[in-house]
Scaffold this active site. Structure first.
Site, PDB file in Angstrom:
ATOM      1  N   SER A  27       0.858  -1.183   0.000  1.00 30.07           N
ATOM      2  CA  SER A  27       0.000   0.000   0.000  1.00 30.07           C
ATOM      3  C   SER A  27       0.894   1.232   0.000  1.00 30.07           C
ATOM      4  CB  SER A  27      -0.880  -0.009   1.261  1.00 30.07           C
ATOM      5  OG  SER A  27      -1.511   1.242   1.463  1.00 30.07           O
TER       6      SER A  27
ATOM      7  N   TYR B 201      -2.709  -0.727  10.362  1.00 33.83           N
ATOM      8  CA  TYR B 201      -2.673  -0.966   8.918  1.00 33.83           C
ATOM      9  C   TYR B 201      -1.334  -0.514   8.348  1.00 33.83           C
ATOM     10  CZ  TYR B 201      -4.212  -1.107   4.043  1.00 33.83           C
ATOM     11  OH  TYR B 201      -4.323  -1.390   2.696  1.00 33.83           O
TER      12      TYR B 201
END
Length: 255
Positions: free
Chosen positions: A146, A159
């Site tokens: 990501s 995350y």
């Protein structure tokens, strides 16, 4: 040159692929001739997603279900998968989870869940398949990272930690596995319109921030990840390993 990107008939397992980003990635591989194995937690959902994908693409599609956070379940199910279909040529570790809360309020159980789903699962599934890939002498493993592999934002500390870990996991795996003909790379999307972040792209203020923060001035569409994925899964990337490829409209290149 065209043959370099040929993935026809290659067996590809994509975790977390019954819907969302994973399903789009699996579709991209299927449309280019790969034999795709969809994965989910529930067999019924995986079977239905496989039925739809096969009907819409004409590709060979199978389905498997297991909990990616359970190391023993991963080991047993992937062993049965190899017995049934053979050793995958391609593994895409896509399964992911997002939980949002301010750092001071974050529930430790949610921290554990995010790290287990986003980071530990990539280790478990890769570790279950890499010995057979090593014995064969070839394999492509793509871990889905990501922009949070590089950049942090408020309310998503676990995350960001997990995706940062995925990037370093990728490098560590490359260091150990490249000698066996296995290339391990990380595909790191920017902000894409997916099920996981639907609340964000439907928020007018956040949408305006994304358009301003991203040099491309828009959200990504999941189909725009497929070209990079195919490259990382094909012979074109046979001397590429340990890399983190950002597909983010330029977001990680600017301040």
């Amino acid at each position: 040159m065209k043959d370099l990107f040929d993935i026809r008939d290659r067996l590809a397992l994509v975790t977390g692929s019954t819907r969302g980003l994973g399903n789009a990635l699996a579709r991209g591989l299927a449309e280019r001739g790969a034999h795709v194995i969809l994965h989910g937690r529930r067999q019924e959902a995986a079977d239905e997603a496989a039925r739809i994908l096969a009907a819409e693409t004409g590709a060979q599609v199978d389905a498997v279900a297991f909990d990616v956070t359970d190391a023993e379940a991963v080991k047993a199910t992937t062993a049965a998968l190899i017995e049934r279909l053979g050793v995958p040529d391609i593994l895409v570790n896509n399964a992911g989870l997002q939980k949002r809360a301010p750092f001071n309020d974050f529930d430790p159980a949610d921290w554990d869940a995010v790290l287990a789903t986003n980071l530990s699962s990539a280790f478990y599934v890769s570790r279950a398949l890499s010995p057979a890939m090593s014995e064969r002498g070839s394999g492509k493993i793509v871990n889905v990272g990501s922009v949070q592999s590089k950049l942090a934002r408020e309310t998503i500390v676990p995350y960001a930690a997990s995706k940062g870990g995925v990037a370093l996991l990728t490098q560590g795996m490359a260091a150990d596995l490249a000698r066996y003909g296995i290339q391990v790379n990380c595909l790191s999307p920017g902000y894409f319109q997916t099920d996981m972040n639907q609340a964000l792209w439907q928020d007018a203020d956040f949408n305006a921030w994304i358009e301003k923060r991203t040099p491309a001035q828009r959200w990504g569409q999941v189909e725009e990840l497929v070209g990079t994925l195919v490259y990382l899964c094909s012979g074109a990337s046979d001397f590429v390993s340990g890399q983190n490829v950002f597909v983010d409209g330029g977001m990680t290149s600017v301040v």
